[in-house]
Design an enzyme around this catalytic site. Sequence first.
Site, mmCIF file in Angstrom:
data_model
loop_
_atom_site.group_PDB
_atom_site.id
_atom_site.type_symbol
_atom_site.label_atom_id
_atom_site.label_comp_id
_atom_site.label_asym_id
_atom_site.label_seq_id
_atom_site.Cartn_x
_atom_site.Cartn_y
_atom_site.Cartn_z
ATOM 1 N N TYR A 126 55.759 32.863 68.910
ATOM 2 C CA TYR A 126 56.875 33.800 69.004
ATOM 3 C C TYR A 126 57.952 33.248 69.932
ATOM 4 C CZ TYR A 126 53.124 36.699 67.136
ATOM 5 O OH TYR A 126 52.082 37.169 66.392
ATOM 6 N N GLU A 220 44.654 36.219 61.605
ATOM 7 C CA GLU A 220 44.268 37.574 61.977
ATOM 8 C C GLU A 220 43.263 38.160 60.982
ATOM 9 O OE1 GLU A 220 44.993 38.060 64.792
ATOM 10 O OE2 GLU A 220 47.092 37.934 65.342
#
Length: 346
Positions: A126, A220
């Site tokens: 990010y 994830e």
Amino acid sequence: MEKLLKKATVLEPENPNRSTALFGGKASGILNWNDIAYPHFYDYREQIRALFWRASEVDMTHDVKQFPSLSAGEQNAFLKIIGLLATLDGPQTDIAMRISHYSTDPSVKSIMATIADQESEHNHSYAYVLSSVATLDLQIASFETGRRDPVLLKRNERIMKVYNEFAEHPTILNVLKTMVYSALLEGLYFYSGFAFFYHLARHQKMVGTSAMISYINRDELQHGRFISELFRATLAENPEYNTETFIDWVYGQFRHAVEQETIWSRYILKDIDGIDLTEMEGYIQYRANKMLRLLGLSDLYENRTENPMKWIRAYVDNFDGTKTDFFEQKSRQYIKVGDLNGFDEL
């Protein structure tokens, strides 16, 4: 008061190599993958390890040029959703290691170390994305979102409470609750945000960022699979917690999480043309049902067994969804309601 778990010792040669319990058991600390209590954990280890990647490998050249041309609403959503993801993935690195510290099964420690490393790379990604497309002031503001945005603060209240309770009072019950919220985080909390980036890519915008998000999404999914399996195994080893009260608590957390994710999606995506917020709500409910089935529970939302946003599949890598029969040497009565029916495509 419930008994506190002790941090597992590093090396105790008088204990067996094969652990006697996932938490609160005995093990030497020596990991022999050919002699572990849950042999199929090795398959999870291999699947998770196969996903290695680095943020710096993603080409952001076109995103750098495109970001200034995004609408004001798109730029706002982009920065705030990155802030949301960073708010969750940073602590997830920590919580993976905390679970590892209290597990007395060396195979779990090994897998959680890999998950922690991947969560750390997610958090780094990010910062990498933002450093590519935004000024330093905007980067800092984005990472402040999780501390200052009132909608996001409200959204994260319960996960913060459960994670901090486990950190302060590491008990079997609190580690079970932490795994429930870890599964929610891995399998539900990110998904309206992921959908936003896939929506941009669908319109040939910020494709590099979308590629990065698809790598994170793939990770994830695998993390969620393992955490859910660890939850079910821990509950099977500690059947005194397999009560209607606890199961009702789990369902209550899922209902709350769906409500908060829906509120967040309507807040952050309201100015984004082309995203149907009613469809998004259905997608969130669909994700909740999938994660409940992974935990061994039943669906909460009727008629949400199919993905209402099928176009998203084009932006997520496929993964091994083989419906293997696990726990061949263990009891299959993990939870009183339902049984794992496999983990199919997104």
